[in-house]
Design an enzyme around this catalytic site. Sequence first.
Site, PDB file in Angstrom:
ATOM      1  N   ASP A   1       0.857  -1.186   0.000  1.00 51.80           N
ATOM      2  CA  ASP A   1       0.000   0.000   0.000  1.00 51.80           C
ATOM      3  C   ASP A   1       0.895   1.238   0.000  1.00 51.80           C
ATOM      4  OD1 ASP A   1      -2.315   1.480  -0.101  1.00 51.80           O
ATOM      5  OD2 ASP A   1      -3.170   0.698   1.752  1.00 51.80           O
ATOM      6  N   ASP A   2       0.287   2.379  -0.341  1.00 43.47           N
ATOM      7  CA  ASP A   2       1.091   3.603  -0.367  1.00 43.47           C
ATOM      8  C   ASP A   2       1.485   4.026   1.045  1.00 43.47           C
ATOM      9  OD1 ASP A   2      -1.567   4.266   0.228  1.00 43.47           O
ATOM     10  OD2 ASP A   2      -1.685   5.919  -1.211  1.00 43.47           O
TER      11      ASP A   2
ATOM     12  N   ASP B   1      -1.796   4.669   8.054  1.00 45.08           N
ATOM     13  CA  ASP B   1      -2.063   5.840   8.901  1.00 45.08           C
ATOM     14  C   ASP B   1      -2.535   5.341  10.269  1.00 45.08           C
ATOM     15  OD1 ASP B   1      -3.341   8.057  10.140  1.00 45.08           O
ATOM     16  OD2 ASP B   1      -3.634   9.046   8.232  1.00 45.08           O
TER      17      ASP B   1
HETATM   18  O1  LIG Z   1      -4.155   3.219   7.930  1.00 40.17           O
HETATM   19  P1  LIG Z   1      -5.451   3.831   7.541  1.00 40.17           P
HETATM   20  O2  LIG Z   1      -5.923   4.880   8.529  1.00 40.17           O
HETATM   21  O3  LIG Z   1      -6.509   2.841   7.217  1.00 40.17           O
HETATM   22  O4  LIG Z   1      -5.186   4.691   6.211  1.00 40.17           O
HETATM   23  C1  LIG Z   1      -4.403   4.241   5.136  1.00 40.17           C
HETATM   24  C2  LIG Z   1      -5.223   4.019   3.895  1.00 40.17           C
HETATM   25  O5  LIG Z   1      -5.909   5.234   3.530  1.00 40.17           O
HETATM   26  C3  LIG Z   1      -5.686   5.505   2.150  1.00 40.17           C
HETATM   27  O6  LIG Z   1      -6.613   4.826   1.328  1.00 40.17           O
HETATM   28  P2  LIG Z   1      -8.102   5.364   1.059  1.00 40.17           P
HETATM   29  O7  LIG Z   1      -9.056   4.590   1.908  1.00 40.17           O
HETATM   30  O8  LIG Z   1      -8.131   6.854   1.205  1.00 40.17           O
HETATM   31  O9  LIG Z   1      -8.415   4.984  -0.418  1.00 40.17           O
HETATM   32  P3  LIG Z   1      -7.552   5.170  -1.772  1.00 40.17           P
HETATM   33  O10 LIG Z   1      -6.337   4.310  -1.629  1.00 40.17           O
HETATM   34  O11 LIG Z   1      -8.467   4.705  -2.827  1.00 40.17           O
HETATM   35  O12 LIG Z   1      -7.194   6.630  -1.898  1.00 40.17           O
HETATM   36  C4  LIG Z   1      -4.299   4.955   1.904  1.00 40.17           C
HETATM   37  O13 LIG Z   1      -4.112   4.675   0.512  1.00 40.17           O
HETATM   38  C5  LIG Z   1      -4.294   3.695   2.729  1.00 40.17           C
HETATM   39  O14 LIG Z   1      -4.833   2.611   1.995  1.00 40.17           O
HETATM   40  N1  LIG Z   2      -3.399  10.822   0.591  1.00 39.75           N
HETATM   41  C1  LIG Z   2      -3.496  10.384   1.865  1.00 39.75           C
HETATM   42  N2  LIG Z   2      -4.416   9.456   2.170  1.00 39.75           N
HETATM   43  C2  LIG Z   2      -4.465   9.058   3.462  1.00 39.75           C
HETATM   44  N3  LIG Z   2      -5.289   8.164   4.051  1.00 39.75           N
HETATM   45  C3  LIG Z   2      -4.987   8.139   5.367  1.00 39.75           C
HETATM   46  N4  LIG Z   2      -4.002   8.986   5.654  1.00 39.75           N
HETATM   47  C4  LIG Z   2      -3.661   9.575   4.477  1.00 39.75           C
HETATM   48  C5  LIG Z   2      -2.689  10.572   4.128  1.00 39.75           C
HETATM   49  O1  LIG Z   2      -1.918  11.098   4.955  1.00 39.75           O
HETATM   50  N5  LIG Z   2      -2.675  10.938   2.803  1.00 39.75           N
HETATM   51 MG   LIG Z   3      -5.701   3.245   0.083  1.00 38.02          MG
END
Ligand SMILES: O=P(O)(O)OC[C@H]1O[C@H](OP(=O)(O)OP(=O)(O)O)[C@H](O)[C@@H]1O
Ligand SMILES: Nc1nc2[nH]cnc2c(=O)[nH]1
Ligand SMILES: [Mg+2]
Length: 168
Positions: free
Chosen positions: A103-104, A107
């Site tokens: 994952d990117d 958080d």
């Molecule tokens: O540790 P956490 O608090 O769960 O946050 C982390 C997740 O939040 C973001 O995804 P998001 O749900 O925003 O979806 P996306 O990847 O489609 O942007 C990010 O890409 C992680 O997958």
């Molecule tokens: N882009 C982005 N997505 C998130 N989802 C949870 N935390 C983050 C953050 O710091 N940046």
């Molecule tokens: Mg995500």
Amino acid sequence: MSDRLPHEKGFHVSWDQLHRDARALAWRLDGKGPDEGNWRAVVGITRGGLVPAAIVARELDIRKVDTISVKSYSHQEQREAKVIKPTQPDIMENGGEGVLIVDDLVDTGNTLKLVRELFPKAQFATVYAKPKGAPLVDTYITEVSQDTWIFFPWDMALQYVQPYRGTE
Ligand SMILES: O=P(O)(O)OC[C@H]1O[C@H](OP(=O)(O)OP(=O)(O)O)[C@H](O)[C@@H]1O
Ligand SMILES: Nc1nc2[nH]cnc2c(=O)[nH]1
Ligand SMILES: [Mg+2]
């Protein structure tokens, strides 16, 4: 409303920086898979994990690439994490043993907690990590503080900025 807002700081990541950091992640994972150093598949957690997963798969020559779709945020507001598309069933065999899940960022860790329940034996890697979620990741590259919002290149555009000293 999320109790995580507002974020005091912003960490703005360029395409170039993301590419370097995702390559550094691949470098750190190289040769660490269970089958003579190899993993049997890479799974990107969409959508944010797609680009890092592609870079890691390219660097480590992993041809089997799948996705799991998890949604937990709407802009900066956190909601309950939900799987909206699973992987192919064979990826889940043996608790995901031999699978690298990318994952990117992590958080709060809610997203990874959910995915770890589905793949208890997989290896988890993110490019960035905040302290609350960091214990849920096996490998990451850069840690940022909990009150920082990370902005990815796909969420930004180049634009003019005023010089520090205005011209009045
Ligand atoms: O540790 P956490 O608090 O769960 O946050 C982390 C997740 O939040 C973001 O995804 P998001 O749900 O925003 O979806 P996306 O990847 O489609 O942007 C990010 O890409 C992680 O997958
Ligand atoms: N882009 C982005 N997505 C998130 N989802 C949870 N935390 C983050 C953050 O710091 N940046
Ligand atoms: Mg995500």
